[in-house]
Design an enzyme around this catalytic site. Structure first.
Site, PDB file in Angstrom:
ATOM      1  N   ASP B 132       0.840  -1.191   0.000  1.00  0.00           N
ATOM      2  CA  ASP B 132       0.000   0.000   0.000  1.00  0.00           C
ATOM      3  C   ASP B 132       0.884   1.253   0.000  1.00  0.00           C
ATOM      4  O   ASP B 132       1.742   1.405   0.876  1.00  0.00           O
ATOM      5  CB  ASP B 132      -0.910  -0.025   1.230  1.00  0.00           C
ATOM      6  CG  ASP B 132      -2.122   0.862   1.052  1.00  0.00           C
ATOM      7  OD1 ASP B 132      -2.444   1.229  -0.090  1.00  0.00           O
ATOM      8  OD2 ASP B 132      -2.745   1.195   2.075  1.00  0.00           O
ATOM      9  N   HIS B 139      -3.373  14.344   1.088  1.00  0.00           N
ATOM     10  CA  HIS B 139      -3.689  13.431   2.196  1.00  0.00           C
ATOM     11  C   HIS B 139      -2.549  13.431   3.219  1.00  0.00           C
ATOM     12  O   HIS B 139      -2.777  13.564   4.427  1.00  0.00           O
ATOM     13  CB  HIS B 139      -3.910  12.017   1.645  1.00  0.00           C
ATOM     14  CG  HIS B 139      -4.026  10.953   2.697  1.00  0.00           C
ATOM     15  ND1 HIS B 139      -5.148  10.798   3.481  1.00  0.00           N
ATOM     16  CD2 HIS B 139      -3.153   9.979   3.102  1.00  0.00           C
ATOM     17  CE1 HIS B 139      -4.966   9.777   4.319  1.00  0.00           C
ATOM     18  NE2 HIS B 139      -3.766   9.262   4.102  1.00  0.00           N
ATOM     19  N   GLU B 202     -10.713   4.600   3.199  1.00  0.00           N
ATOM     20  CA  GLU B 202      -9.699   5.322   2.422  1.00  0.00           C
ATOM     21  C   GLU B 202      -9.933   4.960   0.963  1.00  0.00           C
ATOM     22  O   GLU B 202      -9.845   3.783   0.595  1.00  0.00           O
ATOM     23  CB  GLU B 202      -8.275   4.958   2.866  1.00  0.00           C
ATOM     24  CG  GLU B 202      -7.893   5.552   4.221  1.00  0.00           C
ATOM     25  CD  GLU B 202      -6.394   5.455   4.536  1.00  0.00           C
ATOM     26  OE1 GLU B 202      -5.699   4.658   3.875  1.00  0.00           O
ATOM     27  OE2 GLU B 202      -5.935   6.179   5.437  1.00  0.00           O
ATOM     28  N   GLU B 204      -8.852   4.517  -2.573  1.00  0.00           N
ATOM     29  CA  GLU B 204      -7.571   4.305  -3.255  1.00  0.00           C
ATOM     30  C   GLU B 204      -7.807   3.695  -4.628  1.00  0.00           C
ATOM     31  O   GLU B 204      -8.853   3.100  -4.887  1.00  0.00           O
ATOM     32  CB  GLU B 204      -6.670   3.362  -2.436  1.00  0.00           C
ATOM     33  CG  GLU B 204      -6.453   3.833  -1.001  1.00  0.00           C
ATOM     34  CD  GLU B 204      -5.300   3.129  -0.292  1.00  0.00           C
ATOM     35  OE1 GLU B 204      -4.582   2.338  -0.955  1.00  0.00           O
ATOM     36  OE2 GLU B 204      -5.122   3.377   0.910  1.00  0.00           O
ATOM     37  N   ASP B 236      -9.239   0.915   1.661  1.00  0.00           N
ATOM     38  CA  ASP B 236      -8.276   0.545   2.693  1.00  0.00           C
ATOM     39  C   ASP B 236      -8.873   0.918   4.059  1.00  0.00           C
ATOM     40  O   ASP B 236      -8.458   1.894   4.690  1.00  0.00           O
ATOM     41  CB  ASP B 236      -6.962   1.300   2.424  1.00  0.00           C
ATOM     42  CG  ASP B 236      -5.869   0.941   3.414  1.00  0.00           C
ATOM     43  OD1 ASP B 236      -5.847  -0.208   3.882  1.00  0.00           O
ATOM     44  OD2 ASP B 236      -5.057   1.828   3.725  1.00  0.00           O
ATOM     45  N   ARG B 240      -8.775   4.307  13.064  1.00  0.00           N
ATOM     46  CA  ARG B 240      -7.831   5.397  13.378  1.00  0.00           C
ATOM     47  C   ARG B 240      -7.318   5.353  14.811  1.00  0.00           C
ATOM     48  O   ARG B 240      -6.168   5.733  15.073  1.00  0.00           O
ATOM     49  CB  ARG B 240      -8.497   6.752  13.121  1.00  0.00           C
ATOM     50  CG  ARG B 240      -8.973   6.961  11.689  1.00  0.00           C
ATOM     51  CD  ARG B 240      -7.838   6.941  10.710  1.00  0.00           C
ATOM     52  NE  ARG B 240      -8.324   7.210   9.348  1.00  0.00           N
ATOM     53  CZ  ARG B 240      -7.600   6.985   8.265  1.00  0.00           C
ATOM     54  NH1 ARG B 240      -6.368   6.499   8.342  1.00  0.00           N
ATOM     55  NH2 ARG B 240      -8.099   7.242   7.079  1.00  0.00           N
ATOM     56  N   GLN B 243      -4.790   2.681  14.925  1.00  0.00           N
ATOM     57  CA  GLN B 243      -3.661   3.053  14.071  1.00  0.00           C
ATOM     58  C   GLN B 243      -2.701   4.015  14.770  1.00  0.00           C
ATOM     59  O   GLN B 243      -1.482   3.825  14.739  1.00  0.00           O
ATOM     60  CB  GLN B 243      -4.201   3.684  12.782  1.00  0.00           C
ATOM     61  CG  GLN B 243      -3.132   3.985  11.739  1.00  0.00           C
ATOM     62  CD  GLN B 243      -3.694   4.628  10.476  1.00  0.00           C
ATOM     63  OE1 GLN B 243      -4.911   4.673  10.283  1.00  0.00           O
ATOM     64  NE2 GLN B 243      -2.817   5.112   9.627  1.00  0.00           N
ATOM     65  N   LYS B 256      -5.221  -1.829   9.691  1.00  0.00           N
ATOM     66  CA  LYS B 256      -5.425  -1.971   8.251  1.00  0.00           C
ATOM     67  C   LYS B 256      -5.794  -3.406   7.862  1.00  0.00           C
ATOM     68  O   LYS B 256      -6.547  -3.613   6.914  1.00  0.00           O
ATOM     69  CB  LYS B 256      -4.145  -1.580   7.508  1.00  0.00           C
ATOM     70  CG  LYS B 256      -3.669  -0.154   7.785  1.00  0.00           C
ATOM     71  CD  LYS B 256      -4.554   0.869   7.096  1.00  0.00           C
ATOM     72  CE  LYS B 256      -3.959   2.269   7.173  1.00  0.00           C
ATOM     73  NZ  LYS B 256      -4.689   3.224   6.324  1.00  0.00           N
ATOM     74  N   THR B 260      -9.707  -5.361   3.528  1.00  0.00           N
ATOM     75  CA  THR B 260      -9.496  -4.414   2.436  1.00  0.00           C
ATOM     76  C   THR B 260     -10.447  -4.828   1.324  1.00  0.00           C
ATOM     77  O   THR B 260     -10.497  -6.010   0.982  1.00  0.00           O
ATOM     78  CB  THR B 260      -8.039  -4.473   1.926  1.00  0.00           C
ATOM     79  OG1 THR B 260      -7.159  -4.235   3.021  1.00  0.00           O
ATOM     80  CG2 THR B 260      -7.789  -3.454   0.827  1.00  0.00           C
ATOM     81  N   GLU B 376      -9.844  13.197   7.175  1.00  0.00           N
ATOM     82  CA  GLU B 376      -9.546  14.501   6.557  1.00  0.00           C
ATOM     83  C   GLU B 376     -10.784  15.383   6.485  1.00  0.00           C
ATOM     84  O   GLU B 376     -10.707  16.587   6.732  1.00  0.00           O
ATOM     85  CB  GLU B 376      -8.999  14.303   5.146  1.00  0.00           C
ATOM     86  CG  GLU B 376      -7.575  13.813   5.072  1.00  0.00           C
ATOM     87  CD  GLU B 376      -7.190  13.548   3.615  1.00  0.00           C
ATOM     88  OE1 GLU B 376      -7.014  14.513   2.860  1.00  0.00           O
ATOM     89  OE2 GLU B 376      -7.102  12.364   3.242  1.00  0.00           O
TER      90      GLU B 376
END
Lengths: 432, 432
Positions: B132, B139, B202, B204, B236, B240, B243, B256, B260, B376
């Site tokens: 990844d 970001h 996320e 991606e 993904d 948080r 993480q 993570k 996925t 974000e």
């Protein structure tokens, strides 16, 4: 499960004479599993015994072995046996121990043996996933202090076994050479790309997994032992210059995926039963979260394994020197147990597959001499070698050799064989 | 290779009527590959066309297709086709485009079609390795600034495409629900273990790889395009709270690997040729190291793909609301190209395998509304949803839907289908 059975009896001897020699890595009390091939024959499962390999396919075909576990272990990878779980490897161990014991009806059947000298060892499993832990407080402290002298340990170090996902495709079996990687890092004069100038070894324990949990289904610590198939030696080759540059914030990447070497013989969890020790966490101040705490793991979750690293350089080889010992440590120093690694890894529901590989992280201990990578050793000064050479990091032609051995009172000591590889020069960057 | 051939002709139409409807994701100019199954039949390769799937096995058996590429694509995974490299997918694209074109001898052969509504999609490849990346400056800046307002970007951000090894075993195809993971983090009152309270998406781009380089053999940028099999959407999923706690210093791990999600249809690199744009790095101040710089990559290494995220909550569903759009961004914002990802990843000699998966990293852009994860978005304040709901992170029952579409002047726009999944409640920690 933690009471050794007759297969651990110290009086037990094999009809393969080399297995009965004191100090042999592979006495009948060990019986590690691996995959070998010979002269263009198909790879197949085997058991190390003395200086021989028991050819499981040959023993099955000769009618000297039978059963689903032996069939599952006789193919080109051990994944089918690993998928059957711990009960199957127990069953196989008992059957193989009876087959190879002095007085067995199979005694003298040289046709089911292959000499180790003629066996080419393979990776024991098709590794779907490789996760690398960092459970040595001493390693984490020494290297962490270089950046954060006030607070060397990762914040979560005492709360969970710190780990990262590593690269499965580049894991190779002992004996395959390691090409010095090209990579990027910042030098004083600016950005640089070229062969690493700081290639290091990391002495780790390989942990091979059995069984499978579905995605979403965790593995409580009380059942984590059933997921431990066995153990080996693992060299987590590391390019320190590349690593320091690429790590923040997502962790090591190309500094690690250049190659990882593993020893070919998996010492099964069954074989390790006499060498169980208390999980290290009992004495620590901070209480464990309940999911990482269990009386059985506290009492017998740890492992005592003496681990060593030797280095042989081209000038030493030319001068007839023996390999020089750089590291002597013990897995007993680790802050977390293999079962805790399993439970933490699956605690988010992550599915762990048969044949998956864990690295323990660098197995450094507290004493001088027990540092399990060169980056730690050189904190005491450059490494002096026989013949006057000096090393800070590995040079082309250097050969790194790992050995491991488990000792316990009243038990026959068993060995892990070797994990070794030589460093080859970097490949020039290809023209267009 | 970058000159579109007749398969991209905007006048070209399919004999499958639904493929000719304006705005359809899968016109004859797209022809993405996937693996599907139906009612207990074996999974097999297919091509999306309108609201139908071309059954490659059926077309082969009917004698309407032939050749090694079609055979390799017709099995239970696309890995065999991916192993054949870009030339094979070009050959297959031409054959399938001719088969499905208006006026083809196969026109009206409904027996080689399966309706998408009845096809159950599978993972397109058996993923050996998943890496990844993090190639969005916006970001990286927004989230980096929370910790380091003075220096938000990782030190190496402008020198290499930052990445980490992620978890292959927990990648799942769109439609499979995601179980809220349990995990560990520090709360004000102390250490905590329980269901994440900060589950995020996320957005991606998935990059699927073709071909193989041997361990030790890098892939120069001039040849990296040949390793790009195709593209899809990738979620993904990120916890948080877990993480932030587990990341230092080895990077994200259990935050993570919980799961996925990937979209089932791989839009091939061939199909994307008209949507190539300049690699973003041309305008940057710091010069690139030569191994990451090539005129072809500068000129056409980037991709323009409009990407969107929608959220549908249980109350919105009950009230008959449409999914609310949370993100609208474009892959064109990325700081590194897919080819640069390949070359950097293999620059240390790491062997990349057919069917390996890259995530691009969260595809955020600079504008408000283009933030490609909730962490974000909420920097601008809580997310207001139709019906009055407010979100900071995902709640149980929420469904997250990704869509992607490529537009270019003079080309027929093509779509990526959807990547969607619903959040299920955490599983209670198992009793002993």
């Amino acid at each position: 499960m933690n009471v050794p059975d007759f297969t651990h009896d110290p009086e037990r001897r094999a009809w393969v004479a080399s297995a009965n020699v004191a100090g042999c890595d592979f006495p009948i009390q060990n019986l590690p599993l691996g995959v070998f091939s010979r002269d263009g024959e198909a790879p197949r499962g085997g058991v190390a015994i003395g200086d021989q390999v028991l050819d499981l396919r040959a023993a099955l075909d000769a009618g000297l072995l039978s059963g689903a576990a032996a069939e599952a272990a006789a193919g080109p990878t051990l994944n089918p046996l690993m998928a059957m779980g711990r009960a199957a490897s127990r069953e196989l161990r008992v059957a193989v121990s009876e087959l190879l014991a002095e007085g067995s009806g199979a005694a003298g059947r040289e046709d089911i043996l292959v000499s180790m000298a003629s066996a080419r060892m393979q990776l024991p499993s098709a590794i779907a996933n490789f996760s690398d832990f960092m459970v040595s407080r001493d390693h984490s402290w020494r290297l962490g202090a270089l950046k954060n002298p006030q607070s060397p340990l990762p914040p979560a170090f005492d709360s969970l076994p710190v780990a990262y996902h590593s690269r499965a495709s580049s894991v190779r079996v002992s004996g395959e050479a390691v090409v010095r990687p090209n990579g990027q890092w910042r030098k004083k004069e600016g950005m640089h790309f070229g062969p690493t100038e700081a290639l290091d070894y990391e002495l780790e324990l390989a942990v091979w997994l059995a069984g499978e949990n579905a995605l979403g289904a965790p593995v409580p610590l009380s059942r984590a032992q059933d997921r431990l198939f066995g153990y080996g030696l693992l060299n987590d080759w590391s390019a320190r210059d590349m690593q320091m540059w690429e790590m923040p914030p997502l962790g090591p990447f190309l500094a690690k995926s250049l190659s990882t070497s593993v020893s070919p013989w998996i010492v099964t969890a069954e074989a390790m039963i006499p060498f169980a020790i208390a999980g290290r966490r009992v004495a620590e101040a901070e209480p464990l979260l309940p999911y990482l705490d269990h009386p059985e793991d506290r009492a017998r979750g740890g492992l005592s394994i003496a681990l060593e690293v030797f280095l042989l350089t081209p000038p030493m080889r030319a001068a007839g020197h023996e390999p020089a010992r750089l590291t002597a440590t013990d897995f007993a120093h680790m802050a977390w147990t293999p079962a805790q690694m399993v439970t933490h890894h699956a605690s988010n529901g992550c599915n762990l597959l048969p044949g998956d590989l864990f690295g323990s992280g660098t197995c450094s201990g507290p004493e001088a001499g027990s540092e399990a990578c060169m980056a730690e050793i050189v904190l005491r000064g450059p490494i002096q070698l026989p013949g006057g050479e000096v090393r800070r990091f590995l040079e082309d032609g250097d050969e790194v050799i790992f050995r491991g051995r488990a000792h316990a009172e009243g038990a026959v000591s068993i060995g892990f064989g070797e994990c070794r590889a030589e460093i080859l020069p970097a490949i020039p960057w290809p023209a267009e």
